[in-house]
Design an enzyme around this catalytic site. Structure first.
Site, PDB file in Angstrom:
ATOM      1  N   GLY A   1     -16.604  -3.574  -8.659  1.00 47.41           N
ATOM      2  CA  GLY A   1     -16.703  -2.739  -7.462  1.00 47.41           C
ATOM      3  C   GLY A   1     -16.278  -1.301  -7.713  1.00 47.41           C
TER       4      GLY A   1
ATOM      5  N   ASP B   1     -13.609   6.760  -2.242  1.00 47.44           N
ATOM      6  CA  ASP B   1     -13.158   6.351  -3.586  1.00 47.44           C
ATOM      7  C   ASP B   1     -13.881   7.164  -4.662  1.00 47.44           C
ATOM      8  OD1 ASP B   1     -11.315   4.377  -2.804  1.00 47.44           O
ATOM      9  OD2 ASP B   1     -12.893   2.861  -2.626  1.00 47.44           O
TER      10      ASP B   1
ATOM     11  N   LYS C   1     -14.085  -4.183   2.259  1.00 48.65           N
ATOM     12  CA  LYS C   1     -14.884  -2.971   2.013  1.00 48.65           C
ATOM     13  C   LYS C   1     -16.391  -3.178   2.186  1.00 48.65           C
ATOM     14  CE  LYS C   1     -11.784  -0.381  -1.017  1.00 48.65           C
ATOM     15  NZ  LYS C   1     -11.684   0.386  -2.268  1.00 48.65           N
TER      16      LYS C   1
ATOM     17  N   SER D   1       0.817  -1.221   0.000  1.00 53.71           N
ATOM     18  CA  SER D   1       0.000   0.000   0.000  1.00 53.71           C
ATOM     19  C   SER D   1       0.852   1.274   0.000  1.00 53.71           C
ATOM     20  CB  SER D   1      -0.909   0.004   1.230  1.00 53.71           C
ATOM     21  OG  SER D   1      -1.582   1.251   1.303  1.00 53.71           O
ATOM     22  N   LEU D   2       0.398   2.270  -0.750  1.00 58.57           N
ATOM     23  CA  LEU D   2       1.070   3.570  -0.797  1.00 58.57           C
ATOM     24  C   LEU D   2       0.474   4.536   0.223  1.00 58.57           C
ATOM     25  CD1 LEU D   2       1.204   3.838  -4.678  1.00 58.57           C
ATOM     26  CD2 LEU D   2       3.130   3.388  -3.154  1.00 58.57           C
TER      27      LEU D   2
ATOM     28  N   ALA E   1     -18.009  -3.052 -14.779  1.00 57.76           N
ATOM     29  CA  ALA E   1     -19.193  -3.115 -13.910  1.00 57.76           C
ATOM     30  C   ALA E   1     -18.861  -3.789 -12.580  1.00 57.76           C
ATOM     31  CB  ALA E   1     -20.320  -3.850 -14.625  1.00 57.76           C
TER      32      ALA E   1
ATOM     33  N   ASN F   1     -19.855  -2.946 -20.539  1.00 54.61           N
ATOM     34  CA  ASN F   1     -19.071  -3.986 -19.868  1.00 54.61           C
ATOM     35  C   ASN F   1     -18.981  -5.230 -20.738  1.00 54.61           C
ATOM     36  OD1 ASN F   1     -17.709  -4.961 -17.485  1.00 54.61           O
ATOM     37  ND2 ASN F   1     -19.455  -6.314 -17.156  1.00 54.61           N
TER      38      ASN F   1
ATOM     39  N   ASN G   1     -14.522   2.637   2.452  1.00 47.85           N
ATOM     40  CA  ASN G   1     -13.052   2.587   2.412  1.00 47.85           C
ATOM     41  C   ASN G   1     -12.408   3.435   3.504  1.00 47.85           C
ATOM     42  OD1 ASN G   1     -13.432   5.213   1.372  1.00 47.85           O
ATOM     43  ND2 ASN G   1     -11.516   5.070   0.234  1.00 47.85           N
TER      44      ASN G   1
HETATM   45  P1  ATR Z   1     -12.982  -4.095  -9.243  1.00 48.54           P
HETATM   46  O1  ATR Z   1     -13.594  -4.390  -7.921  1.00 48.54           O
HETATM   47  O2  ATR Z   1     -11.559  -3.615  -9.156  1.00 48.54           O
HETATM   48  O3  ATR Z   1     -13.829  -3.177 -10.067  1.00 48.54           O
HETATM   49  P2  ATR Z   1     -13.937  -6.514 -10.427  1.00 48.54           P
HETATM   50  O4  ATR Z   1     -15.125  -6.439  -9.545  1.00 48.54           O
HETATM   51  O5  ATR Z   1     -13.240  -7.812 -10.546  1.00 48.54           O
HETATM   52  O6  ATR Z   1     -12.841  -5.474 -10.005  1.00 48.54           O
HETATM   53  O7  ATR Z   1     -14.377  -5.988 -11.886  1.00 48.54           O
HETATM   54  C1  ATR Z   1     -13.537  -6.077 -12.939  1.00 48.54           C
HETATM   55  C2  ATR Z   1     -14.156  -5.410 -14.157  1.00 48.54           C
HETATM   56  O8  ATR Z   1     -13.200  -5.461 -15.201  1.00 48.54           O
HETATM   57  C3  ATR Z   1     -15.399  -6.129 -14.667  1.00 48.54           C
HETATM   58  O9  ATR Z   1     -16.258  -5.169 -15.259  1.00 48.54           O
HETATM   59  C4  ATR Z   1     -14.810  -7.045 -15.747  1.00 48.54           C
HETATM   60  O10 ATR Z   1     -15.709  -7.384 -16.768  1.00 48.54           O
HETATM   61  P3  ATR Z   1     -16.677  -8.672 -16.628  1.00 48.54           P
HETATM   62  O11 ATR Z   1     -17.855  -8.225 -15.822  1.00 48.54           O
HETATM   63  O12 ATR Z   1     -17.017  -9.027 -18.011  1.00 48.54           O
HETATM   64  O13 ATR Z   1     -15.860  -9.737 -15.924  1.00 48.54           O
HETATM   65  C5  ATR Z   1     -13.745  -6.152 -16.314  1.00 48.54           C
HETATM   66  N1  ATR Z   1     -12.698  -6.935 -16.979  1.00 48.54           N
HETATM   67  C6  ATR Z   1     -11.732  -7.664 -16.391  1.00 48.54           C
HETATM   68  N2  ATR Z   1     -10.942  -8.240 -17.320  1.00 48.54           N
HETATM   69  C7  ATR Z   1     -11.424  -7.847 -18.528  1.00 48.54           C
HETATM   70  C8  ATR Z   1     -11.045  -8.081 -19.897  1.00 48.54           C
HETATM   71  N3  ATR Z   1      -9.972  -8.837 -20.190  1.00 48.54           N
HETATM   72  N4  ATR Z   1     -11.769  -7.494 -20.864  1.00 48.54           N
HETATM   73  C9  ATR Z   1     -12.830  -6.709 -20.583  1.00 48.54           C
HETATM   74  N5  ATR Z   1     -13.244  -6.440 -19.323  1.00 48.54           N
HETATM   75  C10 ATR Z   1     -12.553  -6.999 -18.307  1.00 48.54           C
END
Ligand code: ATR
Length: 273
Positions: free
Chosen positions: A131, A105, A69, A20-21, A129, A151, A90
């Site tokens: 977190g 955030d 979270k 963590s930073l 879509a 998404n 957060n």
């Molecule tokens: P965070 O909490 O950081 O937002 P997450 O809940 O795992 O992480 O969400 C990751 C997001 O990145 C999702 O919208 C995911 O799309 P999917 O709902 O289709 O899984 C998107 N994502 C991750 N890898 C991807 C890829 N290679 N191409 C397109 N979208 C991607």
């Protein structure tokens, strides 16, 4: 700094947290402001136990990161209404043994985006879509921004758009949109997969401002290609900075030393852009 019997403790609670930073950013700010406070990283598995400890030890406040979270919410004494709507916290502020949860955030994301875009009457395309998209989407709605979600997994995009009461556009159709800014909340382009980008460069030509929440690398392929076609850009370091600035101001009765915090963050990532 001198630690004495009156030093107040702050920190970050998550697992893992050693990367963590936030300790560098907050300790630099405490020191600059002459506050008798220190900030440490706590690698925590048992969030319920940690909450009891925070209360009884008289800790002033903590940042909360993954995976706690959401899990922390039922353990709070109070919650900020926006954090409640987002469903993620957060930041904790602890006063007289009572713990109140906040989400900074979204504040960080909105402030970073405002560096490159005028959000009054703006339409913003949110890629992803998960977190992060959820927190930023609710934040943009707070600001009165019109949000469009796109998404990879359409059903997840539609579900988030339903909660945000906004439009969901299939990825294949985003070339028809007319938006003022794009925010990438996906992990596409994050180290080590730096050759990846979530949308093609030709789609960026009609978008004036592009923000990536990724900060490693500081310039993702998305941001590099956006700059090449003349978009204004901002990276995820500024979201990290401004979410920390909002935390500092919740914990302290003074303005955050933004430039000191920026320098502490950016010097650790070897970037000043
Ligand atoms: P965070 O909490 O950081 O937002 P997450 O809940 O795992 O992480 O969400 C990751 C997001 O990145 C999702 O919208 C995911 O799309 P999917 O709902 O289709 O899984 C998107 N994502 C991750 N890898 C991807 C890829 N290679 N191409 C397109 N979208 C991607």
């Amino acid at each position: 700094m001198d630690v004495d019997g009156k030093t107040r403790l702050y920190g970050i609670v998550g697992k893992p947290v050693s990367h963590s930073l936030s300790p560098a950013m907050h300790n630099a700010a405490f020191q600059h402001c002459g506050l008798n406070k220190i900030y440490l990283a706590f690698d925590v598995e048992d969030i319920t136990g940690a909450m009891a400890g925070l209360r009884s030890l008289g800790i002033g406040g903590v940042s909360v990161t993954m995976p706690h979270k959401q899990a922390v919410i039922p353990l709070l004494d109070g919650i900020d209404p926006v954090a409640q709507r987002i469903g993620a916290v957060n930041t904790l502020l602890i006063r007289d043994g009572a713990i109140r949860g906040y989400n900074t955030d979204w504040i960080g994301a909105v402030q970073a985006l405002e560096m490159i875009a005028d959000l009054s009457a703006a339409t913003v395309l949110l890629l992803g879509a998960g977190g992060s998209a959820r927190a930023i989407g609710f934040g943009l709605k707070e600001k009165g921004v019109q949000v469009i979600v796109a998404n990879r997994t359409l059903a997840k995009g539609q579900a988030l758009a339903g909660e945000l009461d906004c439009e969901c556009c299939p990825l294949a159709e985003i070339d028809h949109l007319n938006v003022d800014a794009l925010v990438n909340t996906t992990s596409v382009g994050m180290a080590p997969n730096t050759a990846a980008t979530p949308i093609s460069q030709t789609l960026l030509e009609n978008i004036p401002a592009v923000m990536d929440i990724i900060y490693v690398p500081s310039e993702t392929r998305l941001l590099r290609e956006a700059k090449e076609v003349g978009c204004k850009t901002v990276n995820g370091m500024y979201m990290l900075l401004y979410q920390g600035v909002a935390q500092f101001e919740l914990w302290n009765d003074c303005d955050a030393p933004v430039e000191v915090m920026r320098e502490a963050l950016f010097s650790r990532l070897g970037s000043s852009s």
